[in-house]
Scaffold this active site. Sequence first.
Site, PDB file in Angstrom:
ATOM      1  N   ARG A 266       0.492  -3.300  -6.367  1.00  0.00           N
ATOM      2  CA  ARG A 266       1.037  -4.627  -6.021  1.00  0.00           C
ATOM      3  C   ARG A 266       0.560  -5.690  -7.003  1.00  0.00           C
ATOM      4  O   ARG A 266       1.224  -6.698  -7.190  1.00  0.00           O
ATOM      5  CB  ARG A 266       0.682  -4.971  -4.571  1.00  0.00           C
ATOM      6  CG  ARG A 266      -0.777  -5.138  -4.292  1.00  0.00           C
ATOM      7  CD  ARG A 266      -1.138  -4.953  -2.835  1.00  0.00           C
ATOM      8  NE  ARG A 266      -1.158  -3.544  -2.442  1.00  0.00           N
ATOM      9  CZ  ARG A 266      -1.472  -3.088  -1.229  1.00  0.00           C
ATOM     10  NH1 ARG A 266      -1.802  -3.928  -0.278  1.00  0.00           N
ATOM     11  NH2 ARG A 266      -1.466  -1.807  -0.958  1.00  0.00           N
TER      12      ARG A 266
ATOM     13  N   LYS B 250     -10.859   6.959  -5.661  1.00  0.00           N
ATOM     14  CA  LYS B 250     -10.227   7.871  -4.710  1.00  0.00           C
ATOM     15  C   LYS B 250     -11.091   9.115  -4.529  1.00  0.00           C
ATOM     16  O   LYS B 250     -11.652   9.624  -5.492  1.00  0.00           O
ATOM     17  CB  LYS B 250      -8.852   8.317  -5.229  1.00  0.00           C
ATOM     18  CG  LYS B 250      -7.792   7.256  -5.185  1.00  0.00           C
ATOM     19  CD  LYS B 250      -6.470   7.801  -5.698  1.00  0.00           C
ATOM     20  CE  LYS B 250      -5.393   6.726  -5.714  1.00  0.00           C
ATOM     21  NZ  LYS B 250      -5.070   6.168  -4.409  1.00  0.00           N
TER      22      LYS B 250
HETATM   23  N1  BES Z   1      -0.742   5.031  -5.874  1.00  0.00           N
HETATM   24  C1  BES Z   1      -1.339   4.811  -4.620  1.00  0.00           C
HETATM   25  C2  BES Z   1      -0.430   5.170  -3.437  1.00  0.00           C
HETATM   26  C3  BES Z   1      -0.131   6.632  -3.256  1.00  0.00           C
HETATM   27  C4  BES Z   1      -0.845   7.375  -2.368  1.00  0.00           C
HETATM   28  C5  BES Z   1       0.914   7.231  -3.935  1.00  0.00           C
HETATM   29  C6  BES Z   1      -0.548   8.711  -2.172  1.00  0.00           C
HETATM   30  C7  BES Z   1       1.215   8.555  -3.740  1.00  0.00           C
HETATM   31  C8  BES Z   1       0.502   9.305  -2.874  1.00  0.00           C
HETATM   32  C9  BES Z   1      -1.709   3.330  -4.456  1.00  0.00           C
HETATM   33  O1  BES Z   1      -2.081   2.687  -5.628  1.00  0.00           O
HETATM   34  C10 BES Z   1      -2.884   3.263  -3.549  1.00  0.00           C
HETATM   35  O2  BES Z   1      -3.914   3.745  -3.918  1.00  0.00           O
HETATM   36  N2  BES Z   1      -2.693   2.656  -2.386  1.00  0.00           N
HETATM   37  C11 BES Z   1      -3.742   2.557  -1.442  1.00  0.00           C
HETATM   38  C12 BES Z   1      -3.747   1.158  -0.897  1.00  0.00           C
HETATM   39  C13 BES Z   1      -4.942   0.849  -0.047  1.00  0.00           C
HETATM   40  C14 BES Z   1      -6.170   0.749  -0.901  1.00  0.00           C
HETATM   41  C15 BES Z   1      -4.702  -0.448   0.662  1.00  0.00           C
HETATM   42  C16 BES Z   1      -3.457   3.561  -0.325  1.00  0.00           C
HETATM   43  O3  BES Z   1      -2.291   3.733   0.030  1.00  0.00           O
HETATM   44  O4  BES Z   1      -4.386   4.209   0.114  1.00  0.00           O
HETATM   45 MN    MN Z   2      -4.143   2.917  -6.015  1.00  0.00          MN
END
Ligand code: BES
Ligand code: MN
Length: 465
Positions: free
Chosen positions: A327, A255
């Site tokens: 997931r 991230k």
């Molecule tokens: N934990 C995150 C989702 C999230 C984002 C929670 C912002 C709280 C605030 C999740 O694991 C994630 O990183 N999701 C990605 C998925 C993508 C790679 C398809 C996302 O939402 O960017």
């Molecule tokens: Mn994630």
Amino acid sequence: MEQASYSFIYESTQDIIYPIYEDKDICPKVVETLGYDINLIVDKKLNQITTIYTLGQYPFDKIIFIGLGKSIEMTTAKMRDAFITVSQQIKQPASFDAKRATTDMIDIHKVTQLFVESYIYASYKEHVIGHDTKEIIEVNVIAQENVQADIEIGEAYGNGINYERTLADTPANLMTPKDIVKAAIQLAKEYNLELTILDNQKLQEMGAGGILAVNQGSDLPAYMLALKYNHGSNQPYKAVVGKGITFDSGGYNIKGNSFGMKYDMCGAASVLGIIKILADIKANVNVYGIIATTENLINGSAYKPQDVIITLSKKTVEIFSTDAEGRIILCDALTYAQQLGAHQIIDLATLTGACEVALADVYTGVFSNNDEYFHKFNQVLKDSDEKGWRLPLDNAYLDKIKSNSADFKNSIGRVGGASIAASFLQQFIEEDTKWIHLDIAGTADHGGKGATGVMIRSVVNMLKD
Ligand code: BES
Ligand code: MN
Ligand code: ZN
């Protein structure tokens, strides 16, 4: 908290919290005792606070009025807001005069429950590590009816929700997967619940390749937990399932900004809060609380894009993004819940940024494979004063995550992210299982600062009967 041993303001030695509607007069006795018409001073509009000092006319310092607006316009949601507002004013022990808030629609029992829960919710302070938490200031409820049971219900909800917030707010170095296990052990002890703890070895033996793949990048072990609450005689078991990523770095799809990712275990913390409340209110149901917990970090063994993994269900997944890890652990948890025999499942997960983009921190994303089950939940949401909005599941989303090397990929990127994630999860739900998926990514915390405990109340109310 307790019911006051007296039924009238003048018997109190503590400050009074006095809810007042615009269309009501303040008790004439109070006006008379104070010696001037405070009806002219007190702001009775919704959410307005007026503090009146008693200047020796009563054996207590002050009456804190909370305006409730017009009584015919009152709702339980507005009442919660007003009670939270006034709770923030309480600096010393006080007595809450419950009957002043009642309406034709909202009786003294409901008022008491709402007040106690709101007061406890408002009293929560994020714990400063290394310092003792402050004791909550004692507040009594004044009522002529017996409201002790209502106080206990309000306490159960307030304490269960704050328990989730405490776990979630604890930083990731102090709330590791093992700490989640410790919390579950503690809870199991306190309420005499059966707890199954599956460690890496057990997970390997059973073939839970999803959670194990995500766990590869972490130096700390992963766990799958099953807390068993059984107070429903021979009813079938329902399950509540939570995502417990104690920190989400994104993995090799790192991230850019991982602020707030200590909250990626809010689903798991909610499961613990939900089970605690069910146990406190002694709900007559059988419920499994299932938690999958690991960090999503990066080391030399971490899982990588294009890895193919075999999940607990035997379905295979090609990793497109290591950041779509929720997931991957949840699919194993959902399979496990069904292996245990649950045919009604609610999961909570901080699953997608896309859900937050769609609904902000206002609505939780709700998904279901069963219209009837959804409608029931939607009604519960309304009755619980929580906001959720249904988003679609569709096989067309699955077409987008077709893989050449596995049954499907774990994502394709940002477009339609919330529905793609949910449709992915649905692949692990059997036909005869009623399922609700709650994407709390936007609602579980205040933008990385402070857990909200969202959806706990609704899920408890959905499960409890
Ligand atoms: N934990 C995150 C989702 C999230 C984002 C929670 C912002 C709280 C605030 C999740 O694991 C994630 O990183 N999701 C990605 C998925 C993508 C790679 C398809 C996302 O939402 O960017
Ligand atoms: Mn994630
Ligand atoms: Zn995550």
